[in-house]
Enzyme design. Structure first.
Site, PDB file in Angstrom:
ATOM      1  N   GLY A   1       0.857  -1.154  -0.072  1.00  0.00           N
ATOM      2  CA  GLY A   1       0.075  -0.036  -0.026  1.00  0.00           C
ATOM      3  C   GLY A   1       0.993   1.229  -0.086  1.00  0.00           C
ATOM      4  N   THR A   2       2.130   1.383   0.661  1.00  0.00           N
ATOM      5  CA  THR A   2       2.785   2.487   0.897  1.00  0.00           C
ATOM      6  C   THR A   2       3.258   2.828  -0.498  1.00  0.00           C
ATOM      7  OG1 THR A   2       3.412   1.985   3.236  1.00  0.00           O
ATOM      8  CG2 THR A   2       4.755   3.323   2.081  1.00  0.00           C
TER       9      THR A   2
ATOM     10  N   ASN B   1      -8.115   3.960   9.230  1.00  0.00           N
ATOM     11  CA  ASN B   1      -7.689   2.536   9.776  1.00  0.00           C
ATOM     12  C   ASN B   1      -7.722   2.436  11.463  1.00  0.00           C
ATOM     13  OD1 ASN B   1      -5.605   4.610   9.565  1.00  0.00           O
ATOM     14  ND2 ASN B   1      -4.264   3.583  10.574  1.00  0.00           N
TER      15      ASN B   1
ATOM     16  N   GLN C   1      -7.983  -0.049   3.869  1.00  0.00           N
ATOM     17  CA  GLN C   1      -8.887  -0.588   4.948  1.00  0.00           C
ATOM     18  C   GLN C   1     -10.271  -0.823   4.219  1.00  0.00           C
ATOM     19  OE1 GLN C   1      -8.005  -1.639   7.643  1.00  0.00           O
ATOM     20  NE2 GLN C   1      -5.946  -0.515   7.842  1.00  0.00           N
TER      21      GLN C   1
ATOM     22  N   GLY D   1      -2.560  -5.948  -0.226  1.00  0.00           N
ATOM     23  CA  GLY D   1      -3.217  -7.480  -0.214  1.00  0.00           C
ATOM     24  C   GLY D   1      -3.493  -7.981   1.123  1.00  0.00           C
ATOM     25  N   HIS D   2      -2.239  -7.791   2.170  1.00  0.00           N
ATOM     26  CA  HIS D   2      -2.406  -8.313   3.358  1.00  0.00           C
ATOM     27  C   HIS D   2      -3.672  -7.805   4.271  1.00  0.00           C
ATOM     28  CE1 HIS D   2      -0.579  -5.345   6.125  1.00  0.00           C
ATOM     29  NE2 HIS D   2      -0.157  -4.942   4.960  1.00  0.00           N
TER      30      HIS D   2
ATOM     31  N   THR E   1      10.696  -7.149 -11.771  1.00  0.00           N
ATOM     32  CA  THR E   1      10.019  -8.709 -12.026  1.00  0.00           C
ATOM     33  C   THR E   1       8.643  -8.795 -10.953  1.00  0.00           C
ATOM     34  OG1 THR E   1      12.017  -9.604 -12.649  1.00  0.00           O
ATOM     35  CG2 THR E   1      10.207 -11.279 -11.928  1.00  0.00           C
TER      36      THR E   1
ATOM     37  N   CYS F   1       2.919   5.017  23.814  1.00  0.00           N
ATOM     38  CA  CYS F   1       4.109   3.875  23.997  1.00  0.00           C
ATOM     39  C   CYS F   1       3.998   2.791  22.913  1.00  0.00           C
ATOM     40  CB  CYS F   1       3.685   3.397  25.445  1.00  0.00           C
ATOM     41  SG  CYS F   1       4.507   4.041  26.687  1.00  0.00           S
TER      42      CYS F   1
END
Lengths: 296, 402
Positions: free
Chosen positions: B72-73, B151, B179, B200-201, B237, B325
């Site tokens: 995505g990035t 997100n 998302q 994809g993930h 590729t 944190c």
């Protein structure tokens, strides 16, 4: 997920001395709600002896903040105030078998809460003297404010300078972009422009020490940690000093101890503070050095 | 006891059917799709099929509008940098304060190069002010980048309408939809959206593969130049196995779309209502009336999120938090801050994100555990006093800044 030591996890899951302490006569509230970490430390001090009879905490914060608070209360109970004030943030981190660099500020907060609580007990005003910035160097836990202040105070103009003065950037080097950005900003304030690759203004001379003085200083530092190592049945020996690399040999129970890396890290830190330069401590077996140096 | 995974906005498990579809492409179908021989040819056909499966999921008009990327990035960076390169006379970007770092960090970097970036503010429920947006749009706007769904809170943005407005102003419109894709029916051919990013993930395909949707005719300047892969628009590729996996995942997402919006939404609602009913001083962040069907973001006041996550983890429950944190930063989530959530609540936000594999039993178990965990941590909190917050909590505990 943070790589917390078992000790940190244990103190988080079963915090000692949590909750309000009835009859506390020294209270320190420190921390920053914007950062998400704040701590109230409550002490019950015996006025005649200055001994801390009991210590409790309440913490708004993450796992390591709660663990650091818990550890601190355990460490200072039974100590006099003056003894307790000698507890450094590194001591708190060591007590917990180390903290991730991003979390070292939790131990700093613990120490400051202690100072604040003692000041409160003594009827003094405690004021915080440090400001925390975004973490830049993860290897040595150095933040942006510290780097900025150091650049300003010492007129620094290269990443190498910054590393020499603060250690930041002396490890994996992935924070060099961040350091350059701070350099650009501070240098433009004084009307200069940052030039990458310019050699540092002054080769960080180890505070004008001769080699002999340096080695004596190193020996002195090792001497100061020796009693602690011997208590655990181990020892350390200085083998050689090659520029910024200091070769040592860990013997006795220290050799191969699971805590060896941590111990060495602590010693390296002490050496850097004493020598005021960035050095690397390398554990080597006695005798291996002559062979190793053939490859240099 | 098996773990309960309620962190599907972070990543999802790869569906076993997706893995099965991928496996042959590691071994017998290992060819390079660019090759002339039969080893490559079959792989080329598999990528073609995957492209059509993704086209179907996005409702794109042409399969050539689908460009496979690595994540995505990459899709986000490619889209924005392309828009700037293709329109050098336009020097402004419009985005929002609540974008993913994939957009915000890039924008901050572009600002150093002299680009002007406008960050649209959000209200307390995370909604944009379209009047502010209309005023900013102009002949200097090179590209508008607004996420489809946030997100952290799941809140939707009116990207279809915003794309129309951008188009009318002659600016390009990009949306980071990582998302939303797979959870929201899309019909890009009927919109003015020029570019859209997919990861994809997030939809049960593997990590390391993404898509940039590029509407036909939109001027484009590739980020990676080299070979002729992806019609020269993304050299390198192809990640053939993952592309095949993404195709299969897209097909399965189409089939599960209704389920995601009914059953998954029902479970999410049950989880949220169950927790809110039992935990005092907790509230939902974002806009509960217009958000992703799987996401619930709940703020637990007066405690800190990482501590909540560590205790949840002890019970085998995985979620995420907007606290400073958890990321090692100095501020809580920029999304919570943008919505004006106070620090004492922003650090205690926890995001539960479900998937079509989440079960009723898991929801019940989380509802049973959460109140206990919150109560346990509040006992440690200097803001808490017995069964409720201290009277005037901000005064009861006002630490010296350290």
């Amino acid at each position: 997920m943070w790589d917390y030591s078992d000790k940190v996890k244990e103190h988080f899951f079963q915090p000692r001395n949590a909750g309000v302490l009835e009859g506390a006569n020294g209270v320190g509230d420190v921390g920053s709600i914007s950062c998400g970490d704040a701590l109230r430390l409550m002490l019950k001090v015996e006025p005649e002896t200055d001994i801390i009879l009991d210590a409790h905490f309440q913490t708004f914060g993450c796992g390591s903040a709660i663990a650091s608070s818990s550890a601190l209360t355990e460490m200072i109970k039974g100590k006099t105030l003056d003894e307790a004030l000698k507890v450094s943030n590194q001591d708190i981190a060591d007590y917990l078998d180390g903290l991730p660099p991003e979390k070292m500020h939790c131990s700093v907060m613990g120490r400051e809460a202690l100072q604040a609580a003692v000041a409160n007990y003594r009827g003094e005003e405690w004021s915080d003297d440090h400001e925390e910035g975004a973490l830049i160097c993860k290897c040595f836990a150095i933040d942006a404010v510290m780097i900025e202040d150091t650049i300003r105070a010492n007129n620094l103009s290269s990443v190498q300078d910054v590393t020499n003065y603060t250690k930041a950037g002396g490890g994996c080097s992935s924070c060099h972009e961040g350091i350059e950005e701070i350099l650009v900003k501070v240098m433009s304030e004084r009307g200069e422009s940052f030039k990458p690759g310019t050699p540092s203004q002054e080769e960080a001379k180890p505070a004008g020490m001769t080699n002999l003085q340096r080695i004596r200083k190193i020996e002195a530092v090792l001497e100061s940690v020796r009693p602690q190592l011997k208590r655990d049945g181990g020892d350390i020996e200085l083998l050689d000093v090659d520029g910024k690399t200091i070769y040592v040999s860990m013997t006795g129970a220290c050799a191969g101890c699971q805590m060896e890396a941590l111990t060495l890290q602590g010693i390296q830190q002490k050496l850097m503070e004493e020598l005021k330069e960035f050095i690397k401590i390398v554990p080597t077996k006695a005798g291996a050095l002559s062979r190793a140096s053939c490859h240099v | 006891m098996t773990g309960i995974y309620f962190d599907n906005n972070a990543t999802t498990r790869v569906d076993p059917a997706v893995v099965e579809a991928m496996l042959p492409y590691f071994t017998e179908q290992f060819g390079n799709p660019s090759s002339m021989h039969s080893f490559g040819n079959k792989v080329g056909l598999a990528i073609k099929k995957a492209r059509m499966q993704v086209q179907e999921l996005l409702g794109a008009e042409h399969d050539s509008e689908i460009i496979f990327t690595s994540c995505g990035t990459e899709s986000d960076s490619t889209a924005i940098l392309s828009a700037l390169k293709a329109q050098p006379e336009r020097k402004e970007i419009i985005t929002t304060t609540v974008e993913h770092p994939a957009i915000l960090t890039l924008c901050a970097w572009l600002e150093k190069d002299g680009y002007k970036v406008h960050y649209l503010k959000v209200d307390g429920k995370g909604r944009l002010d379209l009047d502010e947006y209309k005023k900013l749009l102009g002949d200097q706007t090179a590209v508008v980048s607004v996420m489809w769904a946030n997100n952290e809170t799941g809140t939707f943005f009116p990207v279809v309408e915003m794309a129309e407005l951008a188009n009318a102003a002659g600016a390009m419109f990009h949306t980071d939809a990582v998302q939303a894709v797979g959870k929201v029916p899309l019909n890009l051919k009927d919109t003015k959206i020029d570019m859209l990013s997919v990861s994809g993930h997030k939809l049960h395909a593997p990590k390391g593969v993404g898509v940039l949707y590029l509407k036909r005719g939109v001027r484009f300047r590739p980020l990676l130049r080299g070979g002729h892969q992806e019609r020269g628009r993304r050299a390198g590729t192809e990640n053939t196995t993952s592309i095949v996996g993404l195709g299969k995942a897209a097909e399965m997402a189409m089939e599960a779309m209704a389920f995601e919006n009914t059953e998954v939404a029902r479970l999410r609602d049950k989880l949220e209502a169950g927790i809110l009913a039992k935990v005092p001083r907790s509230f939902v962040t974002g806009n509960p009336d217009d958000r992703l069907p799987n996401t619930s973001n709940i703020a637990f006041e007066f405690i800190e999120g990482e501590a909540i996550l560590l205790l949840l983890n002890k019970f085998g429950i995985a979620a995420s938090s907007g606290s400073a944190c958890t990321s090692g930063s100095l501020e809580p989530s920029h999304v919570m801050r943008a919505m004006g959530i106070p620090y004492t609540a922003a650090h205690g936000t926890v995001r539960f994100s479900l998937s079509r594999y989440s079960t009723e039993d898991e929801v019940d178990r989380v509802i049973a555990v959460v109140p206990e965990i919150i109560a346990q941590l509040r006992k440690l909190s200097p803001y808490w006093d017995g069964d409720g917050p201290a009277a005037e909590p901000e005064k009861a505990f006002a630490p010296t800044y350290a």
